[in-house]
Scaffold this active site. Sequence first.
Site, PDB file in Angstrom:
ATOM      1  CG  ASP A  13      -5.695   1.377   4.541  1.00 42.64           C
ATOM      2  OD1 ASP A  13      -5.446   0.170   4.415  1.00 42.64           O
ATOM      3  OD2 ASP A  13      -6.215   1.868   5.548  1.00 42.64           O
ATOM      4  N   GLY A  15      -4.883   1.144  -1.882  1.00 43.99           N
ATOM      5  CA  GLY A  15      -5.671   0.411  -2.873  1.00 43.99           C
ATOM      6  C   GLY A  15      -4.802  -0.600  -3.616  1.00 43.99           C
ATOM      7  CE  LYS A  16      -0.310  -2.013   0.073  1.00 48.97           C
ATOM      8  NZ  LYS A  16      -0.977  -0.893   0.775  1.00 48.97           N
ATOM      9  CB  ALA A  39      -2.518  -6.798   4.965  1.00 47.20           C
ATOM     10  CG  HIS A  41      -4.023  -5.949   0.596  1.00 48.69           C
ATOM     11  ND1 HIS A  41      -2.940  -6.643   0.136  1.00 48.69           N
ATOM     12  CD2 HIS A  41      -3.531  -4.992   1.412  1.00 48.69           C
ATOM     13  CE1 HIS A  41      -1.836  -6.130   0.666  1.00 48.69           C
ATOM     14  NE2 HIS A  41      -2.177  -5.136   1.444  1.00 48.69           N
ATOM     15  CB  THR A  42     -10.763  -3.586  -0.105  1.00 49.29           C
ATOM     16  OG1 THR A  42     -10.524  -3.185   1.232  1.00 49.29           O
ATOM     17  CG2 THR A  42     -12.240  -3.806  -0.333  1.00 49.29           C
ATOM     18  CB  THR A 130      -3.319  -3.608  13.652  1.00 51.50           C
ATOM     19  OG1 THR A 130      -2.133  -4.399  13.529  1.00 51.50           O
ATOM     20  CG2 THR A 130      -3.302  -2.478  12.644  1.00 51.50           C
ATOM     21  N   GLY A 300     -13.144   0.745  11.332  1.00 46.73           N
ATOM     22  CA  GLY A 300     -13.592   0.637  12.725  1.00 46.73           C
ATOM     23  C   GLY A 300     -13.703   2.040  13.296  1.00 46.73           C
ATOM     24  CB  SER A 410      -7.980   3.076  -9.526  1.00 45.47           C
ATOM     25  OG  SER A 410      -8.998   2.768  -8.682  1.00 45.47           O
TER      26      SER A 410
HETATM   27  P1  GDP Z   1      -4.807  -1.696   0.384  1.00 39.10           P
HETATM   28  O1  GDP Z   1      -4.606  -2.155   1.794  1.00 39.10           O
HETATM   29  O2  GDP Z   1      -3.691  -0.854  -0.135  1.00 39.10           O
HETATM   30  O3  GDP Z   1      -5.152  -2.813  -0.540  1.00 39.10           O
HETATM   31  O4  GDP Z   1      -6.053  -0.708   0.416  1.00 39.10           O
HETATM   32  P2  GDP Z   1      -7.455  -0.986   1.135  1.00 39.10           P
HETATM   33  O5  GDP Z   1      -8.128  -2.100   0.478  1.00 39.10           O
HETATM   34  O6  GDP Z   1      -7.307  -1.041   2.601  1.00 39.10           O
HETATM   35  O7  GDP Z   1      -8.196   0.416   0.868  1.00 39.10           O
HETATM   36  C1  GDP Z   1      -8.611   0.806  -0.327  1.00 39.10           C
HETATM   37  C2  GDP Z   1     -10.123   1.051  -0.280  1.00 39.10           C
HETATM   38  O8  GDP Z   1     -10.480   1.871  -1.354  1.00 39.10           O
HETATM   39  C3  GDP Z   1     -10.947  -0.202  -0.447  1.00 39.10           C
HETATM   40  O9  GDP Z   1     -12.160  -0.063   0.245  1.00 39.10           O
HETATM   41  C4  GDP Z   1     -11.195  -0.260  -1.949  1.00 39.10           C
HETATM   42  O10 GDP Z   1     -12.370  -0.971  -2.314  1.00 39.10           O
HETATM   43  C5  GDP Z   1     -11.351   1.190  -2.252  1.00 39.10           C
HETATM   44  N1  GDP Z   1     -10.884   1.595  -3.566  1.00 39.10           N
HETATM   45  C6  GDP Z   1      -9.774   1.182  -4.231  1.00 39.10           C
HETATM   46  N2  GDP Z   1      -9.631   1.856  -5.380  1.00 39.10           N
HETATM   47  C7  GDP Z   1     -10.680   2.737  -5.441  1.00 39.10           C
HETATM   48  C8  GDP Z   1     -11.059   3.753  -6.362  1.00 39.10           C
HETATM   49  O11 GDP Z   1     -10.408   4.009  -7.370  1.00 39.10           O
HETATM   50  N3  GDP Z   1     -12.183   4.465  -6.058  1.00 39.10           N
HETATM   51  C9  GDP Z   1     -12.927   4.247  -4.945  1.00 39.10           C
HETATM   52  N4  GDP Z   1     -14.004   4.996  -4.732  1.00 39.10           N
HETATM   53  N5  GDP Z   1     -12.593   3.300  -4.048  1.00 39.10           N
HETATM   54  C10 GDP Z   1     -11.467   2.562  -4.290  1.00 39.10           C
END
Ligand code: GDP
Length: 422
Positions: A13, A15-16, A39, A41-42, A130, A300, A410
């Site tokens: 999580d 932010g990959k 996973a 990834h958002t 999970t 969740g 970021s």
């Molecule tokens: P991943 O599994 O490594 O891709 O990470 P996730 O997607 O699970 O979690 C990252 C969360 O942080 C997501 O909701 C993103 O939209 C958010 N996010 C990513 N980069 C940033 C950032 O620089 N700032 C903020 N505020 N949110 C971020």
Amino acid sequence: MAATALVGINWGDEGKGRMVDLLTEAFDVVVRFQGGANAGHTVINQYGEFSIHLLPSGVFREGVVNVLGNGVALDPVSLVAEIRDLLVKGVPLTRDNLMISDRASLLLPWHRELDILEEARLKDKKYGSTKQGIAPFYSDKYQKKTILAGELFYPEHFRQHLKDLMEWKNMILTGVYGAEPVTEEELNQWVKDYCEPIRPFIRDTRAFLLEADRNHKRILFEAQLGALRDLDFGIYPYTTSSNTLASFAPIGSGLPGAEIDRVIGVIKAYSTCIGEGPFVCEMFGEEADNLRRIGNEFDGVPKRVGPIDLVASRYGVQVQGATEIALTKLDVLSEMDEIPLCVRYRLDGEEIEYMPFPALLGKCEPVIEKMKGWKCDISHIRDWWDLPEEAKAYVHCIEQYVGRVVRWISVGPERESIIRRG
Ligand code: GDP
């Protein structure tokens, strides 16, 4: 950027997804090499907001070929749902931009159920799975008791193989757990509803990647989770069941002889962790609640949060072989007067800088130092030199501890909310 891996340095999580989505402008091929639909990834871009589970995060870029490598836990149920969701939202997915390795093993209908049954059996000693069937899947893969996606091209062989596995698995479901057996009808339905729709995407992706490599195509290997969840070098047994490390990328992708030129390690500006297991830097109370709220750290359930853990991050950088860092979510710290950092662990009265053996982590306490906060909104900043001095000092401090340059910062979830350095 020739062959590059993008990996997590922490517990996942980090932010990959947003980083892959950003960086794919410089790549021709994106490959997922491990993990499964657990996973999340958002990615936020012109098509909307997505939580990508199994598909590589390069699916949103025109001209990028996305490959699901042999190392992934290929869950047809989840994949079909994800493909349909993206198609409905206007993301073009075709046989030209999505390929599934014929050597990827299928996550079978009983894997999810076995995951749930085993976590229930473990009660208060559960791993915090999970419940997507990942652990039963990988243990079966190592027992050679899964089915390769390419077997779908040989229907008679496929059905017999599936039937043999079902008979064996039913002995475990009924005998060990006292659960209901899986029936042949259920399996046939699963094949029809979920395996048939993904069949057109299955091919010899090793041959494709070899050709792409020969033609100097730029390949990005995308990891799931982070270094501390790696099966071999993470906080075992609170790890995932696959290898999240960059050095596994060539094998899990289907390009075993590939050399990786760059490893981009993603570090979050603070720590979060989902599930059970030791989390030395964990914060509690109001401070934790605030960080969780501002960082939107819920999945969740509320995620466990803490300050950046420089002991764990330095270890993560080492085992990932990271050559450079992308630091995410720096904007989340903007309201803090002082920013805590976990700089060492205290173990049996002694302060240590190294990551101890997993069994000792439960005894460790964090040694916290504080830096002055910047106390202003930085989410609009795109140039390093426009960052407040305190924010720059925070970034420099992380660089010093982990021994790598932070090349991307970021400051928001959107694609363009990024500061690039050199
Ligand atoms: P991943 O599994 O490594 O891709 O990470 P996730 O997607 O699970 O979690 C990252 C969360 O942080 C997501 O909701 C993103 O939209 C958010 N996010 C990513 N980069 C940033 C950032 O620089 N700032 C903020 N505020 N949110 C971020």
